[in-house]
Design an enzyme around this catalytic site. Structure first.
Site, mmCIF file in Angstrom:
data_model
loop_
_atom_site.group_PDB
_atom_site.id
_atom_site.type_symbol
_atom_site.label_atom_id
_atom_site.label_comp_id
_atom_site.label_asym_id
_atom_site.label_seq_id
_atom_site.Cartn_x
_atom_site.Cartn_y
_atom_site.Cartn_z
ATOM 1 N N CYS A 180 0.912 -1.016 -0.643
ATOM 2 C CA CYS A 180 -0.029 0.166 -0.021
ATOM 3 C C CYS A 180 0.573 1.088 0.219
ATOM 4 C CB CYS A 180 -0.819 -0.225 1.319
ATOM 5 S SG CYS A 180 -2.202 1.442 1.705
ATOM 6 N N HIS A 216 -9.658 -4.161 -1.122
ATOM 7 C CA HIS A 216 -8.742 -2.636 -0.413
ATOM 8 C C HIS A 216 -8.586 -1.296 -0.284
ATOM 9 C CE1 HIS A 216 -4.160 -1.580 0.190
ATOM 10 N NE2 HIS A 216 -4.435 -0.984 -0.217
ATOM 11 N N GLU A 217 -9.041 -0.691 -1.246
ATOM 12 C CA GLU A 217 -9.097 0.314 -1.590
ATOM 13 C C GLU A 217 -10.167 0.802 -0.865
ATOM 14 O OE1 GLU A 217 -6.911 1.927 -3.197
ATOM 15 O OE2 GLU A 217 -5.757 0.390 -3.061
ATOM 16 N N HIS A 231 -9.909 1.592 2.723
ATOM 17 C CA HIS A 231 -9.667 2.665 3.005
ATOM 18 C C HIS A 231 -10.884 3.635 3.722
ATOM 19 C CE1 HIS A 231 -5.660 2.478 2.346
ATOM 20 N NE2 HIS A 231 -5.322 2.549 1.075
HETATM 21 ZN ZN LIG Z 1 -3.962 1.187 0.347
#
Ligand SMILES: [Zn+2]
Length: 195
Positions: free
Chosen positions: A101, A145-146, A149
């Site tokens: 990341c 993954h995003e 966030h």
């Molecule tokens: Zn990330």
């Protein structure tokens, strides 16, 4: 063009609430999206980015699986922007792959994360068209993954075996071309429709 700095873990803006977008004609929104796109283009290794990573607490993510020496063929995907995204389906089948990341040691730390293999995401594009995307492989992983966030979650909170963390050099040398990593990366776009 505005390439923005990627915030690093520990920065409270990565944990702040991310607001959904209501006014699509807002010039600020257009600027945030443009900066996300400029930043993902500029960071040679980035394949995904979330607005909070550039300090903009909105529900916006972008993915672009660019061709590199080791990423080719069915691991590639064009630039996509997802505004107010919702993952509406996660497959029961999961797989494990290494992730890094831009917000974790500037993408120099890699660890294994287990995630659903296939997802369906619905979101708006910048023209306010709602779309649905069903996919698997690296694209499904990057989207998840995003999307994490947007809830203030870093992949480091999901690593399944901390003894297997490694830096980028070892990841490239030992893992990137491993059978497991490649198999889990193959993308199939099973549906793309405008709603
Ligand atoms: Zn990330």
């Amino acid at each position: 063009m505005a390439v923005r700095n990627i915030l690093q873990i520990g920065d409270s803006r990565l944990k702040a609430k991310n607001h959904s977008v209501s006014d699509f004609n807002n010039s600020k929104l257009k600027k945030v999206v443009k900066d996300l796109v400029d930043t993902i283009h500029a960071g040679g290794i980035f394949i995904g980015i979330a607005a909070p990573q550039i300090g903009e607490n909105y529900q916006i993510i972008a993915t672009e699986l660019k061709e590199t020496k080791t990423r080719t063929g069915d691991q590639l995907d064009k630039l996509r922007v997802y505004i107010n995204p919702k993952i509406i389906f996660y497959s029961k089948t999961k797989n494990v792959a290494y992730e890094g990341c831009g917000s974790v040691a500037h993408a120099d730390l890699y660890g294994q994360v287990k995630r659903p293999k296939e997802i369906i995401i619905e979101a708006f594009n910048l023209d306010r068209h709602k779309f649905r995307l069903r996919c698997d492989g690296l694209l499904a992983r990057v989207i998840q993954h995003e999307y994490d966030h947007l809830s203030g979650i870093e992949f480091t909170e999901k690593v399944i075996d901390y003894k297997k963390l490694m830096n980028r050099d070892f990841y490239i040398k030992k893992i990137k071309n491993s059978k497991q990593q490649i198999q889990s990366s193959t993308i199939t776009i099973k549906e793309f429709s405008e709603l």
